[in-house]
Design a protein around this motif. Sequence first.
Motif, short mmCIF file in Angstrom:
data_model
loop_
_atom_site.label_atom_id
_atom_site.label_comp_id
_atom_site.label_asym_id
_atom_site.label_seq_id
_atom_site.Cartn_x
_atom_site.Cartn_y
_atom_site.Cartn_z
N UNK B 217 0.80 -0.99 0.17
CA UNK B 217 -0.10 -0.03 0.02
C UNK B 217 1.00 1.32 -0.07
N UNK B 218 2.09 1.17 0.51
CA UNK B 218 2.90 2.38 0.70
C UNK B 218 2.84 3.36 -0.33
N UNK B 219 3.34 2.86 -1.60
CA UNK B 219 3.29 3.63 -2.59
C UNK B 219 2.00 4.14 -3.19
N UNK B 220 1.18 3.57 -2.94
CA UNK B 220 -0.13 3.82 -3.37
C UNK B 220 -0.92 4.48 -2.41
N UNK B 249 -0.90 1.19 11.55
CA UNK B 249 0.21 0.60 11.73
C UNK B 249 1.51 1.74 11.43
N UNK B 250 0.91 2.89 10.53
CA UNK B 250 2.10 3.53 10.07
C UNK B 250 2.11 4.85 10.81
N UNK B 251 1.25 5.45 11.31
CA UNK B 251 1.41 6.73 11.93
C UNK B 251 1.31 6.52 13.54
N UNK B 252 1.47 7.45 14.16
CA UNK B 252 1.57 7.58 15.58
C UNK B 252 0.09 8.03 16.11
N UNK B 253 -0.21 7.53 17.30
CA UNK B 253 -1.34 8.04 17.79
C UNK B 253 -1.73 9.48 17.99
N UNK B 647 6.90 3.64 17.67
CA UNK B 647 7.62 4.79 16.99
C UNK B 647 6.95 4.76 15.59
N UNK B 648 6.95 5.85 15.19
CA UNK B 648 6.29 5.81 13.60
C UNK B 648 7.45 5.27 12.79
N UNK B 649 6.85 4.25 11.88
CA UNK B 649 7.75 3.85 10.72
C UNK B 649 8.11 4.84 9.72
N UNK B 650 9.21 4.33 9.21
CA UNK B 650 9.63 5.50 8.00
C UNK B 650 8.61 5.97 7.15
N UNK B 651 8.26 7.25 7.27
CA UNK B 651 7.23 7.85 6.14
C UNK B 651 7.95 7.87 4.94
N UNK B 652 9.19 7.63 4.69
CA UNK B 652 9.46 7.86 3.33
C UNK B 652 8.99 6.71 2.39
N UNK B 653 8.50 5.55 3.07
CA UNK B 653 8.19 4.54 2.16
C UNK B 653 7.01 4.94 1.14
N UNK B 730 16.53 13.30 5.16
CA UNK B 730 15.03 13.66 5.27
C UNK B 730 14.37 12.70 6.78
N UNK B 731 14.90 11.78 7.04
CA UNK B 731 14.64 11.17 8.44
C UNK B 731 15.20 12.01 9.41
N UNK B 732 16.17 12.93 9.29
CA UNK B 732 16.84 13.54 10.40
C UNK B 732 16.00 15.01 10.42
#
Lengths: 418, 1083
Positions: B217-220, B249-253, B647-653, B730-732
């Motif tokens: 789903x990430x890319x879409x 699963x991907x964002x923080x509460x 922890x939020x997973x990497x948003x760049x995916x 970008x992660x920084x």
Amino acid sequence: MIHSLFLINSSGDIFLEKHWKSVVSRSVCDYFFEAQERATEAENVPPVIPTPHHYLLSVYRHKIFFVAVIQTEVPPLFVIEFLHRVVDTFQDYFGVCSEPVIKDNVVVVYEVLEEMLDNGFPLATESNILKELIKPPTILRTVVNTITGSTNVGDQLPTGQLSVVPWRRTGVKYTNNEAYFDVIEEIDAIIDKSGSTITAEIQGVIDACVKLTGMPDLTLSFMNPRLLDDVSFHPCVRFKRWESERILSFIPPDGNFRLLSYHVSAQNLVAIPVYVKHNISFRDSSSLGRFEITVGPKQTMGKAIEGVIVTSQMPKGVLNMSLTPSQGTHTFDPVTKMLSWDVGKINPQKLPSLKGTMSLQAGASKPDENPTINLQFKIQQLAISGLKVNRLDMYGEKYKPFKGIKYMTKAGKFQVRT
Amino acid sequence: MSAAPAYSEDKGGSAGPGEPEYGHDPASGGIFSSDYKRHDDLKEMLDTNKDSLKLEAMKRIVAMIARGKNASDLFPAVVKNVACKNIEVKKLVYVYLVRYAEEQQDLALLSISTFQRGLKDPNQLIRASALRVLSSIRVPIIVPIMMLAIKEAASDMSPYVRKTAAHAIPKLYSLDSDQKDQLIEVIEKLLADKTTLVAGSVVMAFEEVCPERIDLIHKNYRKLCNLLIDVEEWGQVVIISMLTRYARTQFLSPTQNESLLEENPEKAFYGSEEDEAKGPGPEEAAATALPSRKPYVMDPDHRLLLRNTKPLLQSRSAAVVMAVAQLYFHLAPKAEVGVIAKALVRLLRSHSEVQYVVLQNVATMSIKRRGMFEPYLKSFYIRSTDPTQIKVLKLEVLTNLANETNIPTVLREFQTYIRSMDKDFVAATIQAIGRCATNIGRVRDTCLNGLVQLLSNRDELVVAESVVVIKKLLQMQPAQHGEIIKHLAKLTDNIQVPMARASILWLIGEYCEHVPRIAPDVLRKMAKSFTAEEDIVKLQVINLAAKLYLTNSKQTKLLTQYVLSLAKYDQNYDIRDRARFTRQLIVPSEQGGALSRHAKKLFLAPKPAPVLESSFKDRDHFQLGSLSHLLNAKATGYQELPDWPEEAPDPSVRNVEVPEWTKCSNREKRKEKEKPFYSDSEGESGPTESADSNPESDSESDSKSSSESTSGESSSESDNEDEDEEKGRSSESEQSEEEGERKKTKKRKKVAEGHRAGSSSDEGSDSSSSSSESEVTSESEEEQVEATSWRRKTAPSSKSAAAAKEISLLDLEDFTPPSVQAVSPPMIVSTSLVTDLEGLTLTDSSLVPSLLSPVPGAGRQELLHRVAGEGLAVDYAFSRQPFPADPHMVSVHIHFSNSSENPIKGLRVGAPKLPAGISIQEFPEIESLAPGESTTAVMGINFCDSTQAANFQLCTETRQFYVSIQPPVGELMAPVFMSENEFKKEQGKLTGMNEITEKLTLPDTCRSDHIVVQKVTTTANLGRVPCGTSDEYRFAGRTLTSGSLVLLTLDARPAGAAQLTVNSEKMVIGTMLVKDVIQALTQ
């Protein structure tokens, strides 16, 4: 998703079954019948019934249960909404949706159901697309088909599904181009014993009948759009335009459709157009009770109140009623204890009333509840909230359409507690 | 059904072939019998050449199927007709085939070739329908054929065929789950599809085949969010429900901070400030707080989802509304969840089945978020015509909503309900009253009294239910209610319902010390009727006897023994057991059982009061709106709603490849390094609205422009940055943003200095692309403040603008006027991206803020010629930076250069002669300007929204020069950002006299997007408003002093014709602006 569909009439016969995946034995409906038995009344059958291997989701309309069988998790509203859409489609196709009509048109019904779902997932639910695929039966067409042997199935493949406006057929043609809009408002209210309003809301809809050639683009604007508190649209309405300008802009579907339904915010005091004076009393000692109702106009903005019907569910202890109405006719069903009084039009000079006595079961104590009175009425040419359509414009086509707007106020769930 | 046999008798007469009406009325036919001869007839009809007869036969067969009659023996006859030309016959054959193929697999294979041919048909609709039927035939042998067909169809030109392919995926999967891997590939491919037609179906397939492959789903994700509003209703439901899970699963509460605040609001608030003693405000403090207590910043993608689903609350489909409601309930910050209440209440007008489901969900929500539905309390009032199941659910909701303030109204309602004829409902109402009484202490006595009154009700069910509820209530505070217990004791004579009798007995036993006189008497009566009682009552009689024996053995010893003896010979072994057990326990015997000493403690131990709580409590661990939630049990195939990640997973995916057009013109220069940079910056290219608490924006004085800094801009902007040394930045970026940008600004300045020193190092772009805008702004601000200390050849005003635009410009000559290039990058974003992102502007979004970046105004104007100034030349320019000291002031950069041979000393402003309202903030005195040197100062002028000149004197130690600055009208405003909708709304308010329209013809030279935009923005300090259509340009700004809106619309028509509209309250400004803009455009 949806595995199978069973249509069950009120006497418990399965008169149609359709499977979109492998066949589910109709014995699964036994669970449904069990629940039906338990629920005494049809409307109390739970819409969702779990069984060991399946889930039965049902809706009850036109005295028919539409029971969908599903096997896995699916949002229940998804299925319920779909079933209602099926009923609406049948109604659209055949005018009425009843057991005999479905039986008479079983092949068309089957074909329609086949198109509506693919592997249990909705495929074509817009009646415009469906009608292109499978033409609804008309008397003329039936006669023609009988003679020529031609068919109900459209010989063209549906293009509607490919269009950006799936709700509209292409190549619509009319000699008289007309667009009618009915603004219908319903008052939901609960009035308490003393005549004060406990809760009152206005729910409105705009139903449209649009018969326009080609691809017209319509805009409809209101004099006072702020009145509309909560709205829901037909998918054809451009939401952004509404957000920014409070204008309804849309390419209409062909034929009848519900453009908009709205709710008028509760802050605006709702004018209650009628009042009911009632005097219903049971006495402990005697087996006779007094019954008296008068209906009168209240805030009607000078319009006449028509089509008034008063119904009331009397307590079980009431055996019979002997009443005399000042106008209209009344009936009392001693089995269901339902009193219904068809008043007709209210004449403000001579208020309609219904007076008489109730005979109660001898010896039984007086019922502890007074019946609630349900009211129906209609007021033509009036939208009680004051909503007014400002103008209707058409773009995209050259001709001049005939436009008409009608207002009406009705009683929705209008109850008077006594 | 009873008619069937009757019909089978007359069928012989009426069923002759060639009687077409027959088929139209299947109910009248004898076709439902299992008579095989009849089927022979049908077979004959199918074998003829006449289509009408075939059709007739097929209609009858379909009618049989509909009735559930077996028609499988006709299979060979039917399957022959699969290639029939008559389209209706064909369709009916398909229906038949799909129904029976499973049972007659070998024969079904005969039809396959027809479909395979259909798959190659040039007509997309025929291809689709062939695939549809082919995939619906559940014959395992054709799995490879299906697989091939699906793969082919998935890359078909027609979206409709691709949609059908998506539909076919779950069919194949259910037939042969070994194909999963291959199917996932197809799903992956289809997920990338950009058409709305496919989106819903493929997500459906995803949910059925591989719901665990969230990585697909990430890319879409962003695309799905943006398409959502145009997908058909059924697809919307499926997509929303899937995205809910994805987001979990991907964002923080979004509530993690809130819950912290809630627990200890005071402390949390002040605590953060203490941590950062030097922080000027909580925001700042929060911004720099330790990572462990990092303030919550909503992921822009999370925001995107919420924003794009919100309009769907207006859908006509109840399922969609419910889906959005559950999404908001599970994902939105607390403050925003409220929006769903209105829509859910609207659904209560719908069919009763819909009401049923919605009320179940409302019941769950109202426990968690009571406040949300409180305003709609009255919508849950019960009507006598509601079905019982709806009544009970409404009651549940009303009970949940009851609180201190509304309890009187709620109880009054309940009072009317109690008199209802529907006894089940009355019983539920009594329980509801009990719950209100437990929840709201204030009304406990009122409720109790009401319930006691109900005890004299004639209906036994009502009384019994009241007793049960009273028992529970009394248990909470028994001491004060001796009277009620006495009253109840009297009732034992009348009440027959076992549960109620048992409850009364238990109460008397438990609180026998409150009714010492009555209790033994009750026991006496019960002993008398013991044998006639129900088991449950008998048990309580024993219980009562035991307790009385322990407290009051003198009076009750004999009675107890009598009861125990009776129980000893009871038919029910439970009762016999209980009697034996009790006797051993309470009656002291010789053996002196160890337990009997503790008997009193055992029997009369204080018992915790029962908790009356909603059955909907804790149901929200099921995803709302799901079947499992409704049943309160896990349904087959239910996907658990995951907990928020720590922890939020990497948003760049979620970043996607950049389309070609974003490439910048000067990209060639750094081709070798562009790749990583590219994808990085694109990561921000989604509509990254910076979250509400973006620390940077709050801490900046010029927050207006910088806080809006989002990605639309950065996609273009970051292209301008030189290569990016630190790839992981970008992660920084988030963290570094929070560290406060003071440090960064310094760094940046160093870079700038580096440039001045002639070095062309490019390290300057280490800042995150999303923050670059704001940094630049802050940098230039500092420049202004410290302008005096900056004595260099360079012109900081143009330089800062250049820095903001394109660092490579720094390499150019210092006096480069703000070039076209400098403006162009934001414009590249223009139409196509804007159109793509259009969906995002539905609400209060902020988009393409790059358009807000200050575009330097028209070049320099001369203030004082060097001849007239005796060697002192003074120029001025409108920098378009906000003037830090007073936001109402226009900041004017004044550039001094000394071309004389002597130093000029004591440069300052003197004796301004100003028209009313105009005020000046002078620049700090310049002590000395050496020969050949130049410097820049910044002054602020409040022009009071007029174009009157500000006259003042420029003094040196020796001379005074009279100068005047007259602003072009375009400089009197500052850009504001607004969405298209806001723009339209505002424009709607500014019509009539406030609207000035002018027609013009655009010369050939300025018909391209960016030139037009550039010309307008150079003329007037306005911000571009994103716009859906390509040939319309919108700009918005506010006048500096009064803050009145200035809206400019340029409607370009074919062949250069255009119409310019300016809406502004300030008509003078509007008129002048029109003139200026037209002039600029037509030159």
